[in-house]
Design an enzyme around this catalytic site. Sequence first.
Site, PDB file in Angstrom:
ATOM      1  CB  THR A 108      -0.949   0.011   1.221  1.00 13.65           C
ATOM      2  OG1 THR A 108      -0.154   0.024   2.418  1.00 13.65           O
ATOM      3  CG2 THR A 108      -1.873  -1.190   1.234  1.00 13.65           C
ATOM      4  CG  HIS A 134      -6.107   6.542  -1.536  1.00 14.88           C
ATOM      5  ND1 HIS A 134      -6.574   6.884  -2.784  1.00 14.88           N
ATOM      6  CD2 HIS A 134      -5.830   7.708  -0.909  1.00 14.88           C
ATOM      7  CE1 HIS A 134      -6.565   8.205  -2.904  1.00 14.88           C
ATOM      8  NE2 HIS A 134      -6.123   8.731  -1.781  1.00 14.88           N
ATOM      9  CG  ASP A 135      -3.027   2.768   1.319  1.00 16.74           C
ATOM     10  OD1 ASP A 135      -2.964   2.770   0.070  1.00 16.74           O
ATOM     11  OD2 ASP A 135      -2.250   3.419   2.033  1.00 16.74           O
TER      12      ASP A 135
HETATM   13  C1  BDR Z   1      -1.648   6.512  -1.984  1.00 12.49           C
HETATM   14  O1  BDR Z   1      -0.648   7.480  -1.672  1.00 12.49           O
HETATM   15  C2  BDR Z   1      -0.565   7.684  -0.285  1.00 12.49           C
HETATM   16  O2  BDR Z   1      -0.624   9.045  -0.007  1.00 12.49           O
HETATM   17  C3  BDR Z   1      -1.688   6.903   0.357  1.00 12.49           C
HETATM   18  O3  BDR Z   1      -1.258   6.314   1.569  1.00 12.49           O
HETATM   19  C4  BDR Z   1      -2.039   5.862  -0.670  1.00 12.49           C
HETATM   20  O4  BDR Z   1      -1.272   4.698  -0.501  1.00 12.49           O
HETATM   21  C5  BDR Z   1      -2.781   7.199  -2.719  1.00 12.49           C
HETATM   22  O5  BDR Z   1      -2.321   7.781  -3.882  1.00 12.49           O
HETATM   23 CA    CA Z   2       0.000   4.250   1.463  1.00 11.16          CA
END
Ligand code: BDR
Ligand code: CA
Length: 313
Positions: free
Chosen positions: A127, A243-244
């Site tokens: 991630t 996101h993750d």
């Molecule tokens: C990703 O970039 C990071 O800022 C976040 O943790 C995520 O993994 C999103 O673009």
């Molecule tokens: Ca991340």
Amino acid sequence: MPPRSIIIDCDPGQDDAVALFLAISSPDELHILGITTVAGNVPLDATERNARMMCDIAKRDDISVFAGCDKPMQRDLVTAEYIHGNTGIDGIDVFDPKTPLQQDHAVDFIIDTLLARDKGTVTLIPTGPLTNIATAIERNPDILEHVEEIVIMGGAMREGGNRTPSAEFNILVDPHAADIVFNCGRPITLLGLDVTHQVLSTKERVDRIGALNNSVADATVGMLSFFHRYDTNKYSSQGTPLHDPCTIAYLLRPELFKTRKCNVSVETESELTLGHTAVDFWHVTGKPRNVNWAYDVDADGFYDLLTERLERF
Ligand code: BDR
Ligand code: CA
């Protein structure tokens, strides 16, 4: 079904932290072999501390946490304090975690763990930038046959980029690593901005988590409240993209996502479009379909899952 054996490779990051909580809350489905950390959102000393803090908050100081690469394979490190704050997890107070940092380098842990397990049985969940995973592959390609799948947060097609007009942050930070991983020949699922921008942490969704009234839920709300500030301004939306945790949600409930097998290639040279993921959604190139590309998600189902799992703490 026995739980899937996983290694989470992350750069916490508020959203990485929530991904860790979601995985830790799901022992029937996921057996965490270890958490490896990489430089990305913030430098390595902060990402490894933050991962260990999340284990403390989740009362799992038995989980092994490793520190890995402190910079990308070929480029200088790009960080994102302007989104995540100086600590990477602004929104909660930083403390010195009880969860120890393991002595081994994360890349050695990944290699040794994969080689020790049966073939095709370990799922990698990156991630953050793909530096640790690509370095492990380069150092010992024999690990690949032990990989079941690599489920990655990274890339974008319809959504363009979030760090440059055409690149998503994780891929931009280490495009050379992404190129190695995308072409490694093992099954890859890629959850990029096209889906993560659909899972917005609206006030109503965050309030539901806040009402759970446990320390993991409280930490999640604290971190999301900070994370919220930047992205809601940027996207004029009602909440920040989470996101993750999409990676873990995909493993737990793949039916929440629509995916399609595509060729995905990474731009590693152009100054203008460095880190761009060229997703051949319509198979116009005829190149091998190396990636299972996620393009749609049931956002309410995602937040139902997250809320239900965080209630377990
Ligand atoms: C990703 O970039 C990071 O800022 C976040 O943790 C995520 O993994 C999103 O673009
Ligand atoms: Ca991340």
